[in-house]
Design a protein around this motif. Structure first.
Motif, PDB file in Angstrom:
ATOM      1  N   ALA A   1      41.869  42.237  52.169  1.00 47.76           N
ATOM      2  CA  ALA A   1      42.343  41.074  52.927  1.00 47.76           C
ATOM      3  C   ALA A   1      41.241  40.534  53.833  1.00 47.76           C
ATOM      4  O   ALA A   1      40.684  41.249  54.658  1.00 47.76           O
ATOM      5  CB  ALA A   1      43.571  41.449  53.756  1.00 47.76           C
ATOM      6  N   GLY A   2      40.906  39.270  53.649  1.00 46.80           N
ATOM      7  CA  GLY A   2      39.838  38.641  54.412  1.00 46.80           C
ATOM      8  C   GLY A   2      38.462  38.876  53.845  1.00 46.80           C
ATOM      9  O   GLY A   2      37.471  38.393  54.402  1.00 46.80           O
ATOM     10  N   ASN A   3      38.373  39.586  52.707  1.00 44.66           N
ATOM     11  CA  ASN A   3      37.101  39.991  52.137  1.00 44.66           C
ATOM     12  C   ASN A   3      36.884  39.448  50.730  1.00 44.66           C
ATOM     13  O   ASN A   3      35.768  39.061  50.390  1.00 44.66           O
ATOM     14  CB  ASN A   3      37.032  41.528  52.126  1.00 44.66           C
ATOM     15  N   VAL A   4      37.933  39.417  49.926  1.00 43.54           N
ATOM     16  CA  VAL A   4      37.815  39.015  48.522  1.00 43.54           C
ATOM     17  C   VAL A   4      38.919  38.019  48.178  1.00 43.54           C
ATOM     18  O   VAL A   4      39.927  37.926  48.884  1.00 43.54           O
ATOM     19  CB  VAL A   4      37.896  40.242  47.574  1.00 43.54           C
ATOM     20  N   PRO A   5      38.761  37.271  47.081  1.00 42.77           N
ATOM     21  CA  PRO A   5      39.801  36.306  46.687  1.00 42.77           C
ATOM     22  C   PRO A   5      41.108  37.018  46.339  1.00 42.77           C
ATOM     23  O   PRO A   5      41.124  38.001  45.595  1.00 42.77           O
ATOM     24  CB  PRO A   5      39.205  35.625  45.449  1.00 42.77           C
ATOM     25  N   LEU A   6      42.206  36.512  46.896  1.00 42.10           N
ATOM     26  CA  LEU A   6      43.534  37.067  46.635  1.00 42.10           C
ATOM     27  C   LEU A   6      44.487  35.930  46.288  1.00 42.10           C
ATOM     28  O   LEU A   6      44.501  34.891  46.958  1.00 42.10           O
ATOM     29  CB  LEU A   6      44.059  37.830  47.849  1.00 42.10           C
TER      30      LEU A   6
END
Length: 422
Positions: free
Chosen positions: A223-228
């Protein structure tokens, strides 16, 4: 753009970075008046400058209104949650009503397993990654035991192949297919905490659903790091912490996602509390639980508006910067780090191995340094670089997009090269 391995080029990247102004929004640790290089956003994100004022507003409201602060003042606490889910929806790719901000990560996962791990007959297995973060291992072990089942009979772990450090997507999908008739749940991490491997969550979800299983994710390092795209991927449930990449403070309030198809299911098992009761009649204090028809229906207890305020201060920065730009720079920073390790001869020296797959990562890069790793880590620390040591021989670094710079990445690689005597 053709990358270059010199300080001036790193400074050029910083000058042309559309997110460079956001560094000034954070409090950077200092020693002797000098800013340190903080590459630990994967463990605890830095404090936004606006956090203190946001929390002070809640304290002032408490001082002025007492308990009536839930209903009175400029921002009544009773409606505070509504301000969080819109920016959070952009971070995790969900509908706002599919999100709830509550508790902490492992507590939320236990609550979600009550609803989404429903063993029936031979369909009682849980498939997960081997050597997941210990909290997830303990979560599954104890939750299964509480159901009266033996974890050794229930939990199926997928491991890397012999001599490899990553778990191949093909092996995950094959394991799901091989156990398709006995899977109750596929439970996976979005990013492996140790290697930094980004897993193909869309493919894992599709395979799990095709096998008749429910699918959930621990997104602590995602969360907040990679595309989700949790809603679009058709994920059943997920949870995450907000003190890492989401910069909401130590012990920050966590978050959870429940796909909207479950919001109106009266037969779904859950542990309930007063705060999850439908809002229209909550204060009538009636017998019989009637959940809010949203992810908020999984809430148990009164949330802290102080923690809400810290979370909102951070989420506002994400909204201002935009997730597309954040994700692009995060990838660019770690790509630049890997490029410098290669062109400076660090990788060719054989003294270091990159555990993180170049084509499946977020911000984190994990470096395996046999025998001399602890000494190298100490030299990095002495040089003012915050990194993370993992026994027995791994250093994790995570240059994050909102407050780290390309110049810091360049400087790190110079210190690392010197420490390795390359």
């Amino acid at each position: 753009m053709q990358l270059k391995a010199d300080a001036h080029f790193a400074q050029h990247l910083d000058a042309s970075d559309p997110l460079n102004r956001f560094r000034r929004e954070f409090l950077i640790p200092e020693r002797a008046g000098k800013e340190q290089v903080y590459f630990l956003g994967n463990s605890l994100g830095l404090q936004p400058r606006r956090t203190k004022a946001a929390m002070q507003k809640v304290l002032d409201q408490w001082q002025h209104w007492g308990v009536e602060g839930f209903f009175m003042g400029a921002e009544p606490w009773l409606q505070y949650h509504d301000q969080l889910v819109q920016p959070l929806a952009a971070v995790v790719g969900a509908l706002p009503q599919e999100l709830v901000v509550m508790n902490s990560l492992t507590v939320n996962l236990h609550l979600l397993l009550v609803s989404f791990y429903q063993p029936k007959g031979k369909r009682n297995k849980i498939l997960c990654e081997a050597k997941a973060f210990p909290s997830d291992q303990y979560l599954l072990e104890t939750h299964v035991r509480q159901r009266g089942l033996n974890p050794e009979d229930i939990i199926i772990e997928v491991q890397p192949r012999n001599g490899e450090t990553h778990i191949r997507t093909a092996d995950i999908l094959a394991a799901i297919n091989n156990h398709r008739d006995e899977l109750a749940l596929v439970f996976w991490g979005g990013v492996n905490y140790y290697t930094g491997q980004l897993f193909d969550m869309r493919a894992i979800t599709a395979a799990g659903k095709a096998a008749g299983s429910l699918v959930g994710f621990d997104l602590a390092h995602a969360a907040g790091n990679v595309p989700l795209e949790l809603h679009r991927w058709n994920v059943d449930f997920a949870s995450w912490c907000s003190y890492k990449y989401l910069n909401s403070g130590p012990g920050a309030i966590g978050g959870a996602y429940v796909h909207e198809r479950y919001h109106h299911d009266p037969n779904l098992q859950r542990f309930a509390g007063w705060w999850g009761y439908q809002k229209e009649t909550r204060f009538l204090m009636q017998k019989g639980f009637v959940p809010i028809t949203a992810a908020e229906g999984w809430q148990l207890s009164t949330p802290s508006p102080i923690l809400y305020a810290a979370h909102q201060a951070a989420l506002d920065l994400f909204a201002e910067a935009g997730m597309e730009a954040i994700l692009e720079k995060g990838k660019s920073l770690s790509d630049y780090l890997l490029y410098l390790l290669e062109v400076t001869g660090v990788l060719a020296s054989g003294k270091l191995q990159v555990l993180t797959p170049m084509d499946a990562k977020g911000c984190q890069v994990s470096l395996l340094i046999p025998s001399t790793g602890k000494a190298v880590f100490q030299q990095l620390t002495d040089a003012g670089i915050f990194a993370d040591w993992r026994e027995p021989d791994v250093i994790r670094v995570a240059p994050v997009p909102l407050y780290n710079t390309y110049s810091e990445v360049w400087h790190f690689c110079q210190v690392l090269k010197e420490a390795l005597s390359v």
